[in-house]
Design an enzyme around this catalytic site. Sequence first.
Site, mmCIF file in Angstrom:
data_model
loop_
_atom_site.group_PDB
_atom_site.id
_atom_site.type_symbol
_atom_site.label_atom_id
_atom_site.label_comp_id
_atom_site.label_asym_id
_atom_site.label_seq_id
_atom_site.Cartn_x
_atom_site.Cartn_y
_atom_site.Cartn_z
ATOM 1 N N HIS A 88 -17.686 17.157 8.001
ATOM 2 C CA HIS A 88 -17.826 18.430 8.125
ATOM 3 C C HIS A 88 -17.696 19.106 6.733
ATOM 4 O O HIS A 88 -16.902 18.182 6.026
ATOM 5 C CB HIS A 88 -17.093 19.423 9.048
ATOM 6 C CG HIS A 88 -17.481 19.213 10.662
ATOM 7 N ND1 HIS A 88 -17.253 18.143 11.179
ATOM 8 C CD2 HIS A 88 -18.353 20.131 11.302
ATOM 9 C CE1 HIS A 88 -18.084 18.300 12.451
ATOM 10 N NE2 HIS A 88 -18.465 19.416 12.686
ATOM 11 N N LYS B 82 -13.169 23.607 7.241
ATOM 12 C CA LYS B 82 -13.226 23.372 8.659
ATOM 13 C C LYS B 82 -11.529 23.088 8.956
ATOM 14 O O LYS B 82 -10.910 22.267 8.112
ATOM 15 C CB LYS B 82 -13.786 22.276 9.104
ATOM 16 C CG LYS B 82 -13.601 22.056 10.681
ATOM 17 C CD LYS B 82 -14.935 21.030 11.376
ATOM 18 C CE LYS B 82 -14.839 21.076 12.856
ATOM 19 N NZ LYS B 82 -14.791 22.230 13.493
#
EC number: 1.17.1.8
Length: 253
Positions: free
Chosen positions: A141, A145
């Site tokens: 990701h 995040k």
Amino acid sequence: MGQEVVKMIQSSDNLTLVRGISRSQYGKDVGEVAGIGPIGVTFTDSLDEVLAKDRPDVLVDFTVPDVVKKNMELAIDAGVRPVVGTSGLSEEEIQELQELAKKKGVGAIIAPNFAIGAVLMMVFAAKAAKYMPHVEIIEMHHDQKLDAPSGTAVKTAELIAQEREELKQGHPEEKETWEGARGAYKNGFRVHSVRLPGLVAHQEVLFGGSGQMLTLRHDSLNRESFMPGVKLAVEKVMELDRLVYGLENILDL
């Protein structure tokens, strides 16, 4: 994600946006912040105010782990159905929310991933684990995040664990010379998290067997990829009287 939800709602014939909630954007037009021009709906900074005055049918929450549980509790108590994409809730917190939703008879959906392809990947991974139990998960990701592993990886691991007995993988005398090198441990297999700029949301589930490998991979290249799932959840939650965890539970699979 909030900007994409606004765009999706504004392009839908059967959905109406009644309010946006944001401390940093208080008083601004939601459409202007989302980049689609003014729509006559402004931001407030109070969820309580929205629930009491605007009386929405559904609350869509893409906030942060620290506040999402409280947001859901407020919504359910007010009879408003939460659709949540924020990850980071523990199993115990989800169970508490399920009990509250059941008590109030209010529908709710928590989806670790709203991309239909990602949901299919999770379901297929659970099926594959019955026959190829040696597995590892690699999720990747963007570097902003907040939680690791991702909600998608957690949900994938939970689904696999339901279909596969715990199996300690690797050499029995394996040692990590660097702590964490082998990733997080779940029911005998490992989960690895990568965080880098340039990524959006990606996951591979790797299965190993004698003389063969199976790789299941899903890539979300932009946040628009999540919107069909969000729209489906907003529509389906109106038919529920309980909390559903995972988009696979409202798909015809």
